[in-house]
Design a protein around this motif. Sequence first.
Motif, PDB file in Angstrom:
ATOM      1  N   CYS A  77       0.832  -1.212   0.000  1.00  0.00           N
ATOM      2  CA  CYS A  77       0.000   0.000   0.000  1.00  0.00           C
ATOM      3  C   CYS A  77       0.867   1.262   0.000  1.00  0.00           C
ATOM      4  CB  CYS A  77      -0.873  -0.045   1.248  1.00  0.00           C
ATOM      5  SG  CYS A  77      -1.657   1.480   1.687  1.00  0.00           S
ATOM      6  N   GLU A  78       0.601   2.157  -0.937  1.00  0.00           N
ATOM      7  CA  GLU A  78       1.291   3.458  -0.928  1.00  0.00           C
ATOM      8  C   GLU A  78       0.267   4.503  -0.522  1.00  0.00           C
ATOM      9  OE1 GLU A  78       3.931   4.716  -4.070  1.00  0.00           O
ATOM     10  OE2 GLU A  78       3.974   2.623  -4.740  1.00  0.00           O
ATOM     11  N   LEU A  79       0.358   4.971   0.717  1.00  0.00           N
ATOM     12  CA  LEU A  79      -0.637   5.918   1.211  1.00  0.00           C
ATOM     13  C   LEU A  79      -0.596   7.190   0.371  1.00  0.00           C
ATOM     14  CD1 LEU A  79      -0.333   5.494   5.076  1.00  0.00           C
ATOM     15  CD2 LEU A  79      -1.937   4.443   3.497  1.00  0.00           C
ATOM     16  N   GLY A  80      -1.781   7.783   0.162  1.00  0.00           N
ATOM     17  CA  GLY A  80      -1.856   9.021  -0.610  1.00  0.00           C
ATOM     18  C   GLY A  80      -2.039   8.771  -2.097  1.00  0.00           C
ATOM     19  N   GLN A  81      -2.068   7.491  -2.518  1.00  0.00           N
ATOM     20  CA  GLN A  81      -2.266   7.181  -3.940  1.00  0.00           C
ATOM     21  C   GLN A  81      -3.716   6.750  -4.181  1.00  0.00           C
ATOM     22  OE1 GLN A  81       0.427   7.404  -6.166  1.00  0.00           O
ATOM     23  NE2 GLN A  81       1.332   8.299  -4.332  1.00  0.00           N
ATOM     24  N   ASP A  82      -4.137   6.937  -5.425  1.00  0.00           N
ATOM     25  CA  ASP A  82      -5.441   6.464  -5.858  1.00  0.00           C
ATOM     26  C   ASP A  82      -5.250   4.978  -6.222  1.00  0.00           C
ATOM     27  OD1 ASP A  82      -7.661   5.927  -7.272  1.00  0.00           O
ATOM     28  OD2 ASP A  82      -7.354   7.403  -8.846  1.00  0.00           O
ATOM     29  N   ASP A  83      -5.690   4.061  -5.363  1.00  0.00           N
ATOM     30  CA  ASP A  83      -5.348   2.648  -5.546  1.00  0.00           C
ATOM     31  C   ASP A  83      -6.573   1.759  -5.308  1.00  0.00           C
ATOM     32  OD1 ASP A  83      -4.211   0.149  -5.626  1.00  0.00           O
ATOM     33  OD2 ASP A  83      -3.014   0.384  -3.804  1.00  0.00           O
TER      34      ASP A  83
END
Length: 367
Positions: free
Chosen positions: A285-291
């Motif tokens: 998980c990359e926080l702050g990304q639209d995922d």
Amino acid sequence: MTDELSTAERLLPGLDRQLRETGTAELESATSPGLRIFRQAGGPGLVVPGELGGLGASLVDALHIQRVLGARSPSLAVAVNMHVCTVLAMPPCAATEDLLRAVAGDHLYIASGFGEGRPGASVLAPTMRAERLEKGWRLNGAKKPCSLSESMDFLTASVALSSADTDGSEMALAIIPADAEGVSVRPFRSSPVLVGSETHEVVLTDVDVPDECMSLLGDPQSLNAALSTAFHTFELLVTASYVGAASGLVETVLERRRGTAAERVELVGELETVMASLEAVARACELGQDDPAGVARALYVRYSAQRTIERVAALATELLGGTPYMVSGVSATLFSAVRALAFHPPSRSAMADALDRFVLGEPLIIP
Ligand SMILES: Cc1cc2nc3c(=O)[nH]c(=O)nc-3n(C[C@H](O)[C@H](O)[C@H](O)COP(=O)(O)OP(=O)(O)OC[C@H]3O[C@@H](n4cnc5c(N)ncnc54)[C@H](O)[C@@H]3O)c2cc1C
């Protein structure tokens, strides 16, 4: 839970010992000292970045801590979870850095008010409105259930913005000091489950919030980066909290050597499998990304964990036997607490159509 206990000892030394000494029965009572103990241990600064004075814990570290807290006290885990998720996922606004410095430095708690106690309603459709003022917004409405409401230093409340520029389709998170004029807390519940989580109703009457304390969440009709981060972190951490509650039951089974070796290993294996899945999703998980794919994966793990926890808690409670269930009540308390994972948004049945369409290639929408 060996790795989780080492993470707790590394980041918040002595906390687990103190919670164990206090005991689950007291931590699950209406006068629980759990949030005070966690505050004194420096817990509020756990996921605040190091450059802002916090402990800079990773998402995986936070999963470990939530599991340990859940094992000692599901109420404490539920309340702390709202704080940790807010610190990790709140979109930045002008006040964010100062707020996080204060959270870490003064050990402050932030509560999170999204739900409004309307059956079947989406947490992304707040009826709480923010009316435009010259340099800020005026808020009226109520948030319930809202955990941490007695110990909170700040409330973050989801609101629909009403102004000439927006038609109410934009959402924001208002940051409000708990002692601001117009903020009051009133009892919400009479059930004995999770009473230590301080889950009540928070009422806002003509509460004025300056522009710099409004954190924008965008249009909830699409899963933008802000909402993606919020759901990604929340689903993982809330699941770890209830894995913790089930782990508390399993730990007692292991300590008392109840059941057969095969039964004990089955219980341990089921929970370790859930925890490994949560960690795998957290690491990707990359926080702050639209995922959206990451959010969907977090939801799959959470819904699968709900089933696993039901099975594990039922078998562990059975192996512990009727006497602890009736006399000390701790197994009964944990058994009934784990059921609440199903009540956190978005519910499994509410999400079914949206996920069914997502697997066929449509955008992910949280209803
Ligand atoms: C211990 C605890 C602490 C909480 N703390 C907080 C907090 O601090 N802040 C906060 O914002 N919220 C908090 N919540 C509230 C939570 O966010 C939910 O908003 C709230 O529990 C929803 O209420 P409900 O269970 O009555 O749900 P409902 O929305 O009424 O759903 C009940 C059931 O109906 C079914 N259902 C609902 N919608 C649909 C649909 N569209 N399609 C098919 N079936 C559907 C599902 O089976 C669902 O489980 C907390 C909840 C709990 C249990």
